[in-house]
Design a protein around this motif. Sequence first.
Motif, PDB file in Angstrom:
ATOM      1  N   VAL A 169      18.682 -51.098 -21.600  1.00  0.00           N
ATOM      2  CA  VAL A 169      19.567 -49.935 -21.512  1.00  0.00           C
ATOM      3  C   VAL A 169      19.207 -49.079 -20.296  1.00  0.00           C
ATOM      4  O   VAL A 169      20.082 -48.658 -19.520  1.00  0.00           O
ATOM      5  N   ILE A 170      17.897 -48.817 -20.109  1.00  0.00           N
ATOM      6  CA  ILE A 170      17.442 -47.974 -18.987  1.00  0.00           C
ATOM      7  C   ILE A 170      17.807 -48.615 -17.648  1.00  0.00           C
ATOM      8  O   ILE A 170      18.320 -47.949 -16.732  1.00  0.00           O
ATOM      9  N   LEU A 171      17.555 -49.927 -17.533  1.00  0.00           N
ATOM     10  CA  LEU A 171      17.865 -50.621 -16.280  1.00  0.00           C
ATOM     11  C   LEU A 171      19.365 -50.641 -16.014  1.00  0.00           C
ATOM     12  O   LEU A 171      19.805 -50.534 -14.872  1.00  0.00           O
ATOM     13  N   GLY A 172      20.156 -50.773 -17.076  1.00  0.00           N
ATOM     14  CA  GLY A 172      21.609 -50.754 -16.922  1.00  0.00           C
ATOM     15  C   GLY A 172      22.097 -49.439 -16.331  1.00  0.00           C
ATOM     16  O   GLY A 172      22.966 -49.420 -15.450  1.00  0.00           O
ATOM     17  N   VAL A 173      21.509 -48.334 -16.795  1.00  0.00           N
ATOM     18  CA  VAL A 173      21.872 -47.014 -16.265  1.00  0.00           C
ATOM     19  C   VAL A 173      21.477 -46.900 -14.789  1.00  0.00           C
ATOM     20  O   VAL A 173      22.255 -46.423 -13.951  1.00  0.00           O
ATOM     21  N   LEU A 174      20.254 -47.357 -14.455  1.00  0.00           N
ATOM     22  CA  LEU A 174      19.779 -47.283 -13.073  1.00  0.00           C
ATOM     23  C   LEU A 174      20.664 -48.106 -12.134  1.00  0.00           C
ATOM     24  O   LEU A 174      21.027 -47.658 -11.040  1.00  0.00           O
ATOM     25  N   ILE A 175      21.012 -49.301 -12.555  1.00  0.00           N
ATOM     26  CA  ILE A 175      21.820 -50.194 -11.713  1.00  0.00           C
ATOM     27  C   ILE A 175      23.211 -49.620 -11.490  1.00  0.00           C
ATOM     28  O   ILE A 175      23.751 -49.661 -10.378  1.00  0.00           O
ATOM     29  N   THR A 176      23.793 -49.047 -12.524  1.00  0.00           N
ATOM     30  CA  THR A 176      25.126 -48.447 -12.400  1.00  0.00           C
ATOM     31  C   THR A 176      25.132 -47.331 -11.367  1.00  0.00           C
ATOM     32  O   THR A 176      26.059 -47.204 -10.561  1.00  0.00           O
ATOM     33  N   ARG A 177      24.066 -46.544 -11.361  1.00  0.00           N
ATOM     34  CA  ARG A 177      24.000 -45.411 -10.434  1.00  0.00           C
ATOM     35  C   ARG A 177      23.718 -45.839  -8.991  1.00  0.00           C
ATOM     36  O   ARG A 177      24.163 -45.193  -8.052  1.00  0.00           O
ATOM     37  N   THR A 178      22.960 -46.918  -8.829  1.00  0.00           N
ATOM     38  CA  THR A 178      22.626 -47.352  -7.459  1.00  0.00           C
ATOM     39  C   THR A 178      23.757 -48.140  -6.803  1.00  0.00           C
ATOM     40  O   THR A 178      23.844 -48.195  -5.575  1.00  0.00           O
ATOM     41  N   THR A 179      24.644 -48.728  -7.622  1.00  0.00           N
ATOM     42  CA  THR A 179      25.727 -49.559  -7.074  1.00  0.00           C
ATOM     43  C   THR A 179      26.582 -48.793  -6.075  1.00  0.00           C
ATOM     44  O   THR A 179      26.924 -49.297  -5.003  1.00  0.00           O
ATOM     45  N   LYS A 180      26.951 -47.547  -6.415  1.00  0.00           N
ATOM     46  CA  LYS A 180      27.850 -46.775  -5.545  1.00  0.00           C
ATOM     47  C   LYS A 180      27.211 -46.510  -4.172  1.00  0.00           C
ATOM     48  O   LYS A 180      27.903 -46.449  -3.161  1.00  0.00           O
ATOM     49  N   MET A 236      16.282 -44.204  -6.855  1.00  0.00           N
ATOM     50  CA  MET A 236      16.692 -44.621  -8.199  1.00  0.00           C
ATOM     51  C   MET A 236      15.973 -45.905  -8.602  1.00  0.00           C
ATOM     52  O   MET A 236      15.483 -46.037  -9.718  1.00  0.00           O
ATOM     53  N   ILE A 237      15.890 -46.853  -7.651  1.00  0.00           N
ATOM     54  CA  ILE A 237      15.271 -48.144  -7.955  1.00  0.00           C
ATOM     55  C   ILE A 237      13.780 -47.988  -8.236  1.00  0.00           C
ATOM     56  O   ILE A 237      13.209 -48.697  -9.069  1.00  0.00           O
ATOM     57  N   CYS A 238      13.126 -47.039  -7.550  1.00  0.00           N
ATOM     58  CA  CYS A 238      11.684 -46.840  -7.711  1.00  0.00           C
ATOM     59  C   CYS A 238      11.304 -46.432  -9.132  1.00  0.00           C
ATOM     60  O   CYS A 238      10.158 -46.618  -9.545  1.00  0.00           O
ATOM     61  N   LEU A 239      12.256 -45.881  -9.874  1.00  0.00           N
ATOM     62  CA  LEU A 239      11.980 -45.524 -11.272  1.00  0.00           C
ATOM     63  C   LEU A 239      11.746 -46.765 -12.118  1.00  0.00           C
ATOM     64  O   LEU A 239      11.159 -46.692 -13.200  1.00  0.00           O
ATOM     65  N   ASN A 240      12.214 -47.891 -11.613  1.00  0.00           N
ATOM     66  CA  ASN A 240      12.101 -49.153 -12.335  1.00  0.00           C
ATOM     67  C   ASN A 240      10.645 -49.515 -12.634  1.00  0.00           C
ATOM     68  O   ASN A 240      10.299 -49.878 -13.766  1.00  0.00           O
TER      69      ASN A 240
END
Length: 580
Positions: A169-180, A236-240
Motif C-alpha cells: 500500500v505504501i509503495l503504491g502511494v509513493l509510485i502514484t505520486r512520483t509518476t507525474k 519521494m523515492i528515497c522514502l522507500n
Amino acid sequence: MLKTLASQIKEYKKASIATPIFMILEVIMETIIPLMMASIIDDGVSVGNAGHIYKMGALMLAAACFSLFSGFMGGKYGARASTGFARNLRKAMYENIQTFSFSNIDKFSTAGLVTRLTTDVTNIQNAYQMLLRMCMRAPFSLICAMVMSFAVNTRIATIYLIAVLVLGVILGVLITRTTKYFRSIFQKYDDLNESVQENVSAIRVVKAYVREDHEKEKFTKASGNVYKLFTKAEAMICLNMPIMQFTVYTCILVISWMGAHMIVSNTLTTGGLSMLLTYCMNILMNLMMLSMIFVMVTMSVASARRVAEVLNEKPDITNPENPVMEVADGSIEFRHVDFSYKKDAKEPVLKDINLKIRSGETIGILGGTGSGKSSLVSLLSRLYDVTKGSVLVGGRDVREYDIDVIRNQVAVVLQNNVLFSGTILDNLRWGDKEATKEECMHACDLACASEFIEKLPKGYDTYIEQGGTNVSGGQKQRLCIARALLKKPKVLILDDSTSAVDTSTDAKIRKAFAEEIPGTTKLIIAQRVSSIQNADHIIVLENGEVNGFGTHEELLENNEIYRDVYESQTSGNGDFDEAS
C-alpha cells in the motif's frame, strides 16, 4: 504502445525467453538452500551427525554453484536482449525519421528527436532488462519463500503477509505520486538538449556577439528545471528505503521473539527459525526489488510513450499504389495551387498559383522575405504537398511519381547549404554515389568550384569539417550546386544559392548552365536582378501570389514592384526588401 515497442524485440526473442527461465532456476535453488541449512542444524549439528553435515553441505555447494550459473546466464541473456532491443528501437526510429516529410519533422523538434533516440531509449533498455530479470525473479522468489514459510509455521508466516500488504500500500502511494514528475522530466530534457544544440551549432555567432553569459543563463535555467523535477521525484523515492528497512528489522525482531518462545515450548526447531529468518529477508528484499522495478517502469513509461510516438508517426507524403517511375521532361505547371504549412492556418502561404513553364527554360523568381519563393519550389520535389490544386512536372502530377524518382529528377540547392563531414568527393557523390572523379570535376567546372578546389593542398580529397566550417559561404554554395548537377536532373532549383558568390562568378555559373545543360529547366530564386534578368521568364511574388510573370523587359514596362527593385539596385542603393 506496448505492441509497437514489442515488435522491435525481433531476433532477441530467444534471449528474452531464456532470461526469465534462468532467473526462475536461480530462485528455485535459493529456495532450496535454506531447507538444506535447516536440515544441517536440526539433523546434523544438534545430533552430532557429521556424515549428514558433509552430505547436505555438498548438496548446498552444488545448489549454490547452479544458482550462481543460472544468475550469470540470466544476466548474460538479459543484457543481450535489452541492448539488442534498444538497438532495434533506435534503428527503427531513425529509419522512420528518414521517411518523414518536412511537416512531420516540424511536429517534433530536433532536440526532442535526439532525446528520444538517446535518453528515452536508454530508459526503456534499463526497464526491459529489469523486467526480464528482476520482475520475474522477485515475484517468483517472494511467492516461493511465502509458501515455504507457511509450510514451516503459519503463525510466523502471517507476519510476513501483513508486512507485504502494508508495504504494498505504501509503495503504491509513493509510485502514484512520483509518476507525474517523471512524465514532466523528459519534456524538460528536450528543452535542455535544444539549448545545447542551438549553442554549439551557432557558437560562432555566440562568440561574435559576446553572448556567452546569456547562453550560460539559458542553459542553467533549462538544467535547473530538470534538477528541480528530479529532486522532487527522488525525494519521494528515497522514502522507500527507510520504510523498507524499518519493516525488515521489525519483522526480524518479532520473528526472533516469537521463534524463541516456540523453541522453548518445542513447537519450532532452531533450524526452522533459521530458515524462517532467511525467508523473511528473502521476502522483504524481493519486495524492495519490486518497488525498484515499479519506479523504473514508471520512469520508463513516459519514455516509452515518446518513442512509440515517433515509431507510429506516419509520413504525410507517401508513394501512390502504382507510382510513375520516369519523368518525361522538365516542363512545370501550377494549377490553382494553394499551400499552407499547417492545416488549420488562417491564411495560406501560397494563393491560387497558376503558371506554365516549358522544359529547358530558365525561370527567375523574385520576391520579398515571406513572399513564398522557397515554398513554391518546395512543392516541385514533394518536400511538401499542396493544400489545394496540383503541381505537374513532365506532364504528370508530382503525387503520381515515386518519391525517389521525382526527387532525383528535381534537384534542389537549398537556401541553407549543408555539407557533411568527409572529403570533397564524398560530398559531391551525394548527388550520384557512382559518379567518377572526372564527372565530379566536370560538375565543379560548371559550378565554378574547381578553381578553388585545385588550389587546396589535397584537392578533391580535402576533408570537409562537419557543416562545412572550413570553407567559405561562397565555396560551400558552389559545392552544393555541383552536387546537385551530378544528379543530372530534369529540373534544377537554385534557392538563393549564389548569394554568397561575387557577381562575376555568378555570371560564369549562369553562362555554364545555358551552354552545358540547355535541356534542364532551371528555377533561380535571387535577390539580385542581375542574376535573373537574362532568364526566359521571371516570376514576381508578393504575399504568396503571382504579381508578375514575363521577361525582364516586359516586367520593367508593366510591373511596378520589379521596376522599383531594378532601379534601386542599379542605382546602387537598397535591396529588394527595402524597395518593396
